[in-house]
Scaffold this motif. Structure first.
Motif, mmCIF file in Angstrom:
data_model
loop_
_atom_site.group_PDB
_atom_site.id
_atom_site.type_symbol
_atom_site.label_atom_id
_atom_site.label_comp_id
_atom_site.label_asym_id
_atom_site.label_seq_id
_atom_site.Cartn_x
_atom_site.Cartn_y
_atom_site.Cartn_z
ATOM 1 N N VAL A 162 4.102 25.891 -19.946
ATOM 2 C CA VAL A 162 5.607 26.753 -20.300
ATOM 3 C C VAL A 162 5.331 26.155 -21.479
ATOM 4 C CG1 VAL A 162 7.730 24.959 -20.251
ATOM 5 C CG2 VAL A 162 6.180 25.023 -18.550
ATOM 6 N N PRO A 163 6.047 27.352 -22.483
ATOM 7 C CA PRO A 163 6.375 27.224 -23.736
ATOM 8 C C PRO A 163 7.247 26.258 -24.389
ATOM 9 C CG PRO A 163 7.710 29.240 -23.436
ATOM 10 C CD PRO A 163 6.999 28.544 -21.939
ATOM 11 N N LEU A 164 7.046 25.536 -25.496
ATOM 12 C CA LEU A 164 8.168 24.180 -26.230
ATOM 13 C C LEU A 164 8.928 25.314 -26.961
ATOM 14 C CD1 LEU A 164 5.400 21.834 -26.756
ATOM 15 C CD2 LEU A 164 7.928 21.734 -25.207
ATOM 16 N N TYR A 165 10.003 26.112 -26.652
ATOM 17 C CA TYR A 165 10.644 27.006 -27.608
ATOM 18 C C TYR A 165 12.076 25.723 -28.717
ATOM 19 C CZ TYR A 165 9.405 31.396 -25.352
ATOM 20 O OH TYR A 165 8.261 32.402 -25.032
ATOM 21 N N LEU A 166 11.623 25.254 -27.673
ATOM 22 C CA LEU A 166 12.648 23.529 -28.192
ATOM 23 C C LEU A 166 14.552 24.585 -28.563
ATOM 24 C CD1 LEU A 166 10.943 21.738 -30.590
ATOM 25 C CD2 LEU A 166 11.299 21.731 -28.323
ATOM 26 N N ARG A 167 15.004 25.786 -28.560
ATOM 27 C CA ARG A 167 16.084 25.891 -28.769
ATOM 28 C C ARG A 167 15.958 27.910 -28.155
ATOM 29 N NH1 ARG A 167 15.567 26.601 -35.812
ATOM 30 N NH2 ARG A 167 14.075 28.462 -34.941
ATOM 31 N N ARG A 168 17.191 28.099 -28.317
ATOM 32 C CA ARG A 168 17.615 29.152 -27.608
ATOM 33 C C ARG A 168 17.349 30.515 -28.442
ATOM 34 N NH1 ARG A 168 21.431 29.229 -23.846
ATOM 35 N NH2 ARG A 168 22.753 31.134 -24.237
ATOM 36 N N PRO A 169 16.827 31.540 -27.690
ATOM 37 C CA PRO A 169 16.282 32.343 -28.796
ATOM 38 C C PRO A 169 17.334 33.127 -29.623
ATOM 39 C CG PRO A 169 16.946 33.481 -26.242
ATOM 40 C CD PRO A 169 17.097 31.774 -26.657
ATOM 41 N N ASP A 170 17.147 34.096 -30.922
ATOM 42 C CA ASP A 170 18.042 34.973 -31.611
ATOM 43 C C ASP A 170 18.705 35.825 -30.342
ATOM 44 O OD1 ASP A 170 17.367 32.976 -33.677
ATOM 45 O OD2 ASP A 170 15.917 34.176 -33.987
ATOM 46 N N ALA A 171 17.879 36.232 -30.270
ATOM 47 C CA ALA A 171 18.174 37.652 -29.479
ATOM 48 C C ALA A 171 19.112 37.357 -27.963
ATOM 49 C CB ALA A 171 17.596 39.174 -29.434
ATOM 50 N N GLU A 172 19.872 37.512 -27.155
ATOM 51 C CA GLU A 172 19.942 37.296 -26.298
ATOM 52 C C GLU A 172 20.246 38.705 -25.565
ATOM 53 O OE1 GLU A 172 23.146 34.173 -25.443
ATOM 54 O OE2 GLU A 172 21.842 33.255 -26.094
ATOM 55 N N LEU A 173 20.391 38.819 -24.294
ATOM 56 C CA LEU A 173 21.263 40.192 -23.649
ATOM 57 C C LEU A 173 22.794 39.846 -23.457
ATOM 58 C CD1 LEU A 173 19.000 39.853 -19.502
ATOM 59 C CD2 LEU A 173 18.731 41.786 -22.078
ATOM 60 N N PRO A 174 23.161 41.508 -23.270
ATOM 61 C CA PRO A 174 23.905 41.076 -23.465
ATOM 62 C C PRO A 174 24.954 40.559 -22.367
ATOM 63 C CG PRO A 174 23.820 42.983 -23.387
ATOM 64 C CD PRO A 174 22.330 42.435 -23.470
ATOM 65 N N GLY A 175 26.452 40.044 -22.736
ATOM 66 C CA GLY A 175 27.046 39.774 -21.353
ATOM 67 C C GLY A 175 27.852 40.899 -20.597
ATOM 68 N N LYS A 176 28.462 40.626 -19.410
ATOM 69 C CA LYS A 176 29.653 41.668 -19.162
ATOM 70 C C LYS A 176 30.681 42.087 -20.329
ATOM 71 C CE LYS A 176 32.459 42.403 -15.041
ATOM 72 N NZ LYS A 176 33.108 42.020 -13.807
ATOM 73 N N ARG A 177 30.448 43.445 -19.698
ATOM 74 C CA ARG A 177 31.635 43.821 -21.244
ATOM 75 C C ARG A 177 33.150 43.719 -20.491
ATOM 76 N NH1 ARG A 177 29.521 50.164 -22.161
ATOM 77 N NH2 ARG A 177 27.863 49.427 -23.474
#
Length: 217
Positions: free
Chosen positions: A193-208
């Protein structure tokens, strides 16, 4: 025991082969290249060079240790995915280890140690240690907000950001990775399990959202 050690949690692309015996971990060969943009291109070629220099095949390794961060998403994934693929291909256990623990394992310090690496966004990944035992962290904070009371020295890539004596190492090394994981190598590996500690900069787009407004005719 022969252990492959990998880490891509920092700008250092690290690969090594370490012998672990009663005298502690010994580096048989290693490659460390500081290049934050080339983890994917350099890691496996470096590992193959290491095995050739040490006079061993990949299949000679008894286990694999990989730095699990904390670290940036892209770089950290390279090391962990490579370690997982090697473990599956070779039928060897893969043990994750906190990359900050690997730095602390090689730090020569008396008293409490702060380890800090670059989290970008003007922040630091950090943890504190008594000897090699982690007593706080890992966390991510701006350097000015990191508690340093009681610390006698700082190690790691971002050490100069703190008003403490700076000691080596700056990056995780193969011997440090294996030293930090040594007590766990005879047990069932922890989940990768990677220790990222925070959310990614890039995220999948939400519903339009619809361009139509409620009640439009």
């Amino acid at each position: 025991m022969l252990v492959i050690a990998l880490d891509t949690s920092t700008p250092a692309v690290t690969a090594g082969l370490v012998a672990l015996d009663e005298g502690g971990p010994r580096s048989l060969a290693e490659r460390v290249t500081i290049n934050p943009r080339a983890h994917g291109e350099l890691l496996m070629p470096q590992l193959l060079d290491v095995m050739t220099e040490a006079g061993h095949e990949l299949a000679d390794a008894d286990a694999i240790v990989v730095g699990s961060g904390p670290g940036p998403f892209t770089g950290l994934r390279v090391g962990m995915v490579t370690a997982a693929a090697l473990g599956q291909a070779l039928g060897r256990p893969v043990h994750p280890v906190c990359s900050l623990d690997a730095i602390a394992a090689q730090a020569d310090v008396t008293g409490q140690l702060l380890v800090a690496t670059d989290a970008r966004r003007k922040e630091a990944y950090w943890a504190t240690y008594s000897g090699r035992t982690r007593i706080d962290g890992p966390h991510v904070l701006r350097p000015a907000d990191v508690p340093t009371e009681g610390c006698t020295a700082v190690a790691g890539e971002l050490a100069e950001a703190f008003d403490l004596p700076v000691i080596e190492p700056r990056y995780p090394a193969p011997v440090g990775l294996v030293a930090a994981a040594a007590d766990a190598l005879d047990a069932e590996p922890a989940p990768l399990v990677p220790l990222y500690l925070r959310r990614p900069d890039a995220e999948l787009p939400g519903k339009r959202k619809s361009v139509l407004t409620r009640g439009a005719r």
